[in-house]
Design a protein around this motif. Structure first.
Motif, PDB file in Angstrom:
ATOM      1  N   GLU A  94       0.815  -1.200   0.000  1.00  0.00           N
ATOM      2  CA  GLU A  94       0.000   0.000   0.000  1.00  0.00           C
ATOM      3  C   GLU A  94       0.854   1.257   0.000  1.00  0.00           C
ATOM      4  OE1 GLU A  94      -3.517   1.859   2.794  1.00  0.00           O
ATOM      5  OE2 GLU A  94      -3.066  -0.274   2.883  1.00  0.00           O
ATOM      6  N   GLY A  95       0.441   2.224  -0.830  1.00  0.00           N
ATOM      7  CA  GLY A  95       1.139   3.498  -0.871  1.00  0.00           C
ATOM      8  C   GLY A  95       2.249   3.577  -1.896  1.00  0.00           C
ATOM      9  N   VAL A  96       2.584   2.474  -2.550  1.00  0.00           N
ATOM     10  CA  VAL A  96       3.613   2.488  -3.587  1.00  0.00           C
ATOM     11  C   VAL A  96       2.906   2.580  -4.934  1.00  0.00           C
ATOM     12  CG1 VAL A  96       5.500   1.234  -4.674  1.00  0.00           C
ATOM     13  CG2 VAL A  96       5.220   1.148  -2.198  1.00  0.00           C
ATOM     14  N   ASP A  97       3.170   3.626  -5.681  1.00  0.00           N
ATOM     15  CA  ASP A  97       2.508   3.874  -6.955  1.00  0.00           C
ATOM     16  C   ASP A  97       3.482   3.572  -8.091  1.00  0.00           C
ATOM     17  OD1 ASP A  97       0.580   4.690  -8.764  1.00  0.00           O
ATOM     18  OD2 ASP A  97       1.088   6.810  -8.582  1.00  0.00           O
ATOM     19  N   LEU A  98       3.129   2.595  -8.938  1.00  0.00           N
ATOM     20  CA  LEU A  98       3.987   2.195 -10.061  1.00  0.00           C
ATOM     21  C   LEU A  98       3.173   2.155 -11.358  1.00  0.00           C
ATOM     22  CD1 LEU A  98       5.750  -0.801  -8.259  1.00  0.00           C
ATOM     23  CD2 LEU A  98       6.648   1.503  -8.550  1.00  0.00           C
ATOM     24  N   PRO A  99       2.591   3.278 -11.783  1.00  0.00           N
ATOM     25  CA  PRO A  99       1.671   3.258 -12.925  1.00  0.00           C
ATOM     26  C   PRO A  99       2.283   2.841 -14.250  1.00  0.00           C
ATOM     27  CG  PRO A  99       2.221   5.506 -12.344  1.00  0.00           C
ATOM     28  CD  PRO A  99       2.801   4.615 -11.269  1.00  0.00           C
ATOM     29  N   THR A 100       3.567   3.063 -14.465  1.00  0.00           N
ATOM     30  CA  THR A 100       4.167   2.704 -15.751  1.00  0.00           C
ATOM     31  C   THR A 100       4.562   1.239 -15.825  1.00  0.00           C
ATOM     32  OG1 THR A 100       6.352   3.393 -14.983  1.00  0.00           O
ATOM     33  CG2 THR A 100       5.037   5.039 -16.152  1.00  0.00           C
ATOM     34  N   THR A 101       4.429   0.515 -14.718  1.00  0.00           N
ATOM     35  CA  THR A 101       4.771  -0.897 -14.693  1.00  0.00           C
ATOM     36  C   THR A 101       3.843  -1.650 -15.630  1.00  0.00           C
ATOM     37  OG1 THR A 101       5.434  -0.655 -12.400  1.00  0.00           O
ATOM     38  CG2 THR A 101       5.055  -2.888 -13.182  1.00  0.00           C
ATOM     39  N   ASP A 102       4.405  -2.540 -16.444  1.00  0.00           N
ATOM     40  CA  ASP A 102       3.571  -3.236 -17.422  1.00  0.00           C
ATOM     41  C   ASP A 102       3.435  -4.730 -17.172  1.00  0.00           C
ATOM     42  OD1 ASP A 102       6.104  -3.994 -18.153  1.00  0.00           O
ATOM     43  OD2 ASP A 102       6.063  -3.010 -20.089  1.00  0.00           O
ATOM     44  N   SER A 150      -1.396   4.807 -17.723  1.00  0.00           N
ATOM     45  CA  SER A 150      -0.414   5.893 -17.732  1.00  0.00           C
ATOM     46  C   SER A 150      -0.128   6.243 -19.187  1.00  0.00           C
ATOM     47  CB  SER A 150       0.867   5.508 -16.989  1.00  0.00           C
ATOM     48  OG  SER A 150       1.560   4.503 -17.683  1.00  0.00           O
ATOM     49  N   LYS A 151       0.462   7.390 -19.402  1.00  0.00           N
ATOM     50  CA  LYS A 151       0.724   7.871 -20.758  1.00  0.00           C
ATOM     51  C   LYS A 151       1.536   6.839 -21.549  1.00  0.00           C
ATOM     52  CE  LYS A 151       2.547  11.764 -23.311  1.00  0.00           C
ATOM     53  NZ  LYS A 151       3.191  13.062 -23.252  1.00  0.00           N
ATOM     54  N   GLY A 152       1.041   6.489 -22.729  1.00  0.00           N
ATOM     55  CA  GLY A 152       1.739   5.557 -23.600  1.00  0.00           C
ATOM     56  C   GLY A 152       1.533   4.086 -23.257  1.00  0.00           C
ATOM     57  N   LYS A 153       0.729   3.818 -22.264  1.00  0.00           N
ATOM     58  CA  LYS A 153       0.501   2.427 -21.836  1.00  0.00           C
ATOM     59  C   LYS A 153      -0.973   2.087 -22.044  1.00  0.00           C
ATOM     60  CE  LYS A 153       0.214  -0.117 -17.532  1.00  0.00           C
ATOM     61  NZ  LYS A 153       0.476  -0.059 -16.103  1.00  0.00           N
ATOM     62  N   ASN A 154      -1.228   0.993 -22.746  1.00  0.00           N
ATOM     63  CA  ASN A 154      -2.617   0.588 -22.951  1.00  0.00           C
ATOM     64  C   ASN A 154      -2.883  -0.851 -22.540  1.00  0.00           C
ATOM     65  OD1 ASN A 154      -1.407  -0.813 -24.992  1.00  0.00           O
ATOM     66  ND2 ASN A 154      -2.347   0.344 -26.649  1.00  0.00           N
ATOM     67  N   HIS A 155      -1.909  -1.498 -21.945  1.00  0.00           N
ATOM     68  CA  HIS A 155      -2.090  -2.868 -21.474  1.00  0.00           C
ATOM     69  C   HIS A 155      -1.049  -3.197 -20.407  1.00  0.00           C
ATOM     70  CE1 HIS A 155       1.161  -3.361 -24.387  1.00  0.00           C
ATOM     71  NE2 HIS A 155       1.545  -4.352 -23.610  1.00  0.00           N
ATOM     72  N   ALA A 156      -1.309  -4.278 -19.729  1.00  0.00           N
ATOM     73  CA  ALA A 156      -0.366  -4.801 -18.741  1.00  0.00           C
ATOM     74  C   ALA A 156      -0.614  -6.300 -18.615  1.00  0.00           C
ATOM     75  CB  ALA A 156      -0.550  -4.122 -17.395  1.00  0.00           C
ATOM     76  N   ILE A 157       0.361  -7.004 -18.115  1.00  0.00           N
ATOM     77  CA  ILE A 157       0.233  -8.452 -17.925  1.00  0.00           C
ATOM     78  C   ILE A 157       0.413  -8.771 -16.450  1.00  0.00           C
ATOM     79  CG2 ILE A 157       1.270 -10.701 -18.403  1.00  0.00           C
ATOM     80  CD1 ILE A 157       2.126  -9.617 -21.123  1.00  0.00           C
ATOM     81  N   PHE A 176       3.188 -20.335 -21.787  1.00  0.00           N
ATOM     82  CA  PHE A 176       3.234 -18.880 -21.651  1.00  0.00           C
ATOM     83  C   PHE A 176       3.873 -18.188 -22.851  1.00  0.00           C
ATOM     84  CE2 PHE A 176       5.016 -14.854 -20.097  1.00  0.00           C
ATOM     85  CZ  PHE A 176       3.839 -14.254 -19.682  1.00  0.00           C
ATOM     86  N   ASP A 177       5.026 -18.670 -23.302  1.00  0.00           N
ATOM     87  CA  ASP A 177       5.693 -18.028 -24.442  1.00  0.00           C
ATOM     88  C   ASP A 177       4.796 -18.010 -25.677  1.00  0.00           C
ATOM     89  OD1 ASP A 177       8.026 -17.312 -23.151  1.00  0.00           O
ATOM     90  OD2 ASP A 177       9.111 -19.103 -23.742  1.00  0.00           O
ATOM     91  N   GLU A 178       4.139 -19.127 -25.955  1.00  0.00           N
ATOM     92  CA  GLU A 178       3.242 -19.188 -27.111  1.00  0.00           C
ATOM     93  C   GLU A 178       2.071 -18.227 -26.939  1.00  0.00           C
ATOM     94  OE1 GLU A 178       0.227 -22.355 -29.236  1.00  0.00           O
ATOM     95  OE2 GLU A 178       1.986 -23.142 -28.191  1.00  0.00           O
ATOM     96  N   TRP A 179       1.492 -18.204 -25.740  1.00  0.00           N
ATOM     97  CA  TRP A 179       0.375 -17.291 -25.464  1.00  0.00           C
ATOM     98  C   TRP A 179       0.809 -15.843 -25.680  1.00  0.00           C
ATOM     99  CZ3 TRP A 179       0.223 -13.406 -21.806  1.00  0.00           C
ATOM    100  CH2 TRP A 179      -0.997 -12.736 -21.695  1.00  0.00           C
ATOM    101  N   LEU A 180       1.987 -15.497 -25.172  1.00  0.00           N
ATOM    102  CA  LEU A 180       2.481 -14.134 -25.275  1.00  0.00           C
ATOM    103  C   LEU A 180       2.674 -13.735 -26.738  1.00  0.00           C
ATOM    104  CD1 LEU A 180       3.298 -11.759 -23.505  1.00  0.00           C
ATOM    105  CD2 LEU A 180       5.612 -12.671 -23.468  1.00  0.00           C
ATOM    106  N   GLN A 181       3.168 -14.640 -27.564  1.00  0.00           N
ATOM    107  CA  GLN A 181       3.373 -14.335 -28.983  1.00  0.00           C
ATOM    108  C   GLN A 181       2.050 -14.169 -29.723  1.00  0.00           C
ATOM    109  OE1 GLN A 181       5.932 -17.399 -30.531  1.00  0.00           O
ATOM    110  NE2 GLN A 181       7.636 -16.803 -29.225  1.00  0.00           N
ATOM    111  N   GLN A 182       1.017 -14.912 -29.321  1.00  0.00           N
ATOM    112  CA  GLN A 182      -0.275 -14.867 -29.996  1.00  0.00           C
ATOM    113  C   GLN A 182      -1.184 -13.747 -29.497  1.00  0.00           C
ATOM    114  OE1 GLN A 182      -1.965 -18.756 -29.501  1.00  0.00           O
ATOM    115  NE2 GLN A 182      -0.513 -19.715 -30.881  1.00  0.00           N
ATOM    116  N   THR A 183      -0.877 -13.200 -28.357  1.00  0.00           N
ATOM    117  CA  THR A 183      -1.717 -12.164 -27.758  1.00  0.00           C
ATOM    118  C   THR A 183      -1.443 -10.838 -28.421  1.00  0.00           C
ATOM    119  OG1 THR A 183      -1.662 -13.333 -25.648  1.00  0.00           O
ATOM    120  CG2 THR A 183      -2.316 -11.034 -25.578  1.00  0.00           C
ATOM    121  N   SER A 184      -2.495 -10.157 -28.776  1.00  0.00           N
ATOM    122  CA  SER A 184      -2.341  -8.826 -29.385  1.00  0.00           C
ATOM    123  C   SER A 184      -2.415  -7.804 -28.256  1.00  0.00           C
ATOM    124  CB  SER A 184      -3.425  -8.563 -30.421  1.00  0.00           C
ATOM    125  OG  SER A 184      -4.696  -8.685 -29.816  1.00  0.00           O
ATOM    126  N   LEU A 185      -1.264  -7.367 -27.821  1.00  0.00           N
ATOM    127  CA  LEU A 185      -1.207  -6.391 -26.728  1.00  0.00           C
ATOM    128  C   LEU A 185      -1.155  -5.023 -27.285  1.00  0.00           C
ATOM    129  CD1 LEU A 185       1.205  -8.271 -24.337  1.00  0.00           C
ATOM    130  CD2 LEU A 185      -1.244  -8.145 -24.212  1.00  0.00           C
TER     131      LEU A 185
END
Length: 140
Positions: free
Chosen positions: A51-59, A84-91, A131-140
């Motif tokens: 709590e209290g730690v803000d990490l908005p650019t973390t993806d 956050s600016k320039g970020k539209n997804h996270a995992i 996971f690797d295959e999922w990550l390659q197929q996911t449109s982030l």
């Protein structure tokens, strides 16, 4: 070293471990480097990032704490899910502990919390090898 070969190493390593024993001034410098996309590319942390730690650019967040309380789970998930600016997804990678009945139950509770959250798109993989295959197929 190979993955981070283009990252200059000066004060910090690209992967930094922090804990409650990390002196506060050092913790703040590590987090600043991470948020500024400096030397620190990955932070491995414990409950010190609570709590209290803000990490908005973390993806990305690898969630390995076995929590089940809705407020806590969502608070942790939104550490990476905050826009956050320039970020539209996270995992967020979470694990289902299949070795103990109670921990599996906690995993299922977290899964239902994620599934009910409208901003999350959830996918369950049978094992980490997918996971690797999922990550390659996911449109982030």
């Amino acid at each position: 070293q190979g993955y981070y070969k283009d990252v200059p190493i000066t004060e910090f390593k690209p992967v930094q471990f922090i804990s409650s024993e990390t002196p506060r001034p050092l913790l703040q410098k590590i987090l600043k480097s991470f948020l500024d996309k400096g030397e620190v590319q990955i932070v491995v942390g414990t409950s010190v990032l609570g709590e209290g730690v803000d990490l908005p650019t973390t993806d990305a967040l690898v969630y390995a704490c076995g929590q089940k309380a809705k407020v806590t789970v969502l608070q942790h998930a939104y550490r990476v899910g905050t826009a956050s600016k320039g970020k539209n997804h996270a995992i967020l990678v979470d694990f289902a502990d299949r070795h103990h009945k109670k921990l599996l139950e906690h995993s299922e509770i977290r899964g239902s919390i994620y599934a009910r959250e409208k901003t999350f798109k959830c996918q369950v993989l049978d094992n980490i090898n997918q996971f690797d295959e999922w990550l390659q197929q996911t449109s982030l």
